[in-house]
Motif scaffolding. Structure first.
Motif, short mmCIF file in Angstrom:
data_model
loop_
_atom_site.label_atom_id
_atom_site.label_comp_id
_atom_site.label_asym_id
_atom_site.label_seq_id
_atom_site.Cartn_x
_atom_site.Cartn_y
_atom_site.Cartn_z
N VAL A 24 0.84 -1.20 0.00
CA VAL A 24 0.00 0.00 0.00
C VAL A 24 0.87 1.25 0.00
O VAL A 24 0.58 2.22 -0.71
CB VAL A 24 -0.98 -0.01 1.19
N GLY A 28 0.18 2.83 -3.36
CA GLY A 28 -0.96 3.68 -3.04
C GLY A 28 -2.27 2.92 -3.15
O GLY A 28 -2.37 1.95 -3.90
N GLY A 29 -3.26 3.36 -2.43
CA GLY A 29 -4.55 2.68 -2.39
C GLY A 29 -5.29 2.72 -3.72
O GLY A 29 -6.03 1.82 -4.05
N ARG A 30 -5.10 3.77 -4.51
CA ARG A 30 -5.83 3.90 -5.76
C ARG A 30 -5.21 3.07 -6.88
O ARG A 30 -5.89 2.70 -7.83
CB ARG A 30 -5.87 5.36 -6.19
N LYS A 31 -3.95 2.82 -6.80
CA LYS A 31 -3.26 2.10 -7.88
C LYS A 31 -3.44 0.58 -7.77
O LYS A 31 -3.36 -0.12 -8.77
CB LYS A 31 -1.76 2.45 -7.82
N PRO A 33 -6.15 -1.46 -7.26
CA PRO A 33 -7.18 -2.08 -8.09
C PRO A 33 -6.79 -2.15 -9.57
O PRO A 33 -7.09 -3.13 -10.25
CB PRO A 33 -8.41 -1.19 -7.89
N GLU A 34 -6.09 -1.14 -10.06
CA GLU A 34 -5.63 -1.17 -11.45
C GLU A 34 -4.61 -2.29 -11.66
O GLU A 34 -4.66 -2.99 -12.68
CB GLU A 34 -4.99 0.17 -11.82
N ARG A 37 -6.50 -5.59 -11.66
CA ARG A 37 -7.26 -5.74 -12.91
C ARG A 37 -6.33 -6.18 -14.04
O ARG A 37 -6.66 -7.06 -14.83
CB ARG A 37 -7.93 -4.42 -13.26
#
Length: 65
Positions: A24, A28-31, A33-34, A37
């Motif tokens: 994390v 980072g938290g936003r990266k 999920p990408e 995927r």
């Protein structure tokens, strides 16, 4: 006991928490999920390619017989 854990490569709950925290912090938290995927689509493409190869090999073996 500690030597056995190191040799067997078992991860305890605190090691898993530490690994998740480092991931994390690095991505980072936003990266994340990408990244997951992209990993999922890569695995799906790999499975599709192996199924396609099996179909091609199956057809070649049947035609040779």
């Amino acid at each position: 006991m500690i030597a056995q854990t190191i040799l067997l490569g078992m991860l305890g709950p605190w090691q898993i928490v530490l690994i998740v925290a480092v991931v994390v912090l690095l991505f980072g938290g936003r990266k994340i999920p990408e990244l997951m995927r992209g990993l999922g689509s890569g695995i799906k493409e790999f499975k599709d390619a192996t199924k396609e190869d099996e179909k091609l090999e199956g057809g070649k073996n049947e035609s040779n017989s």
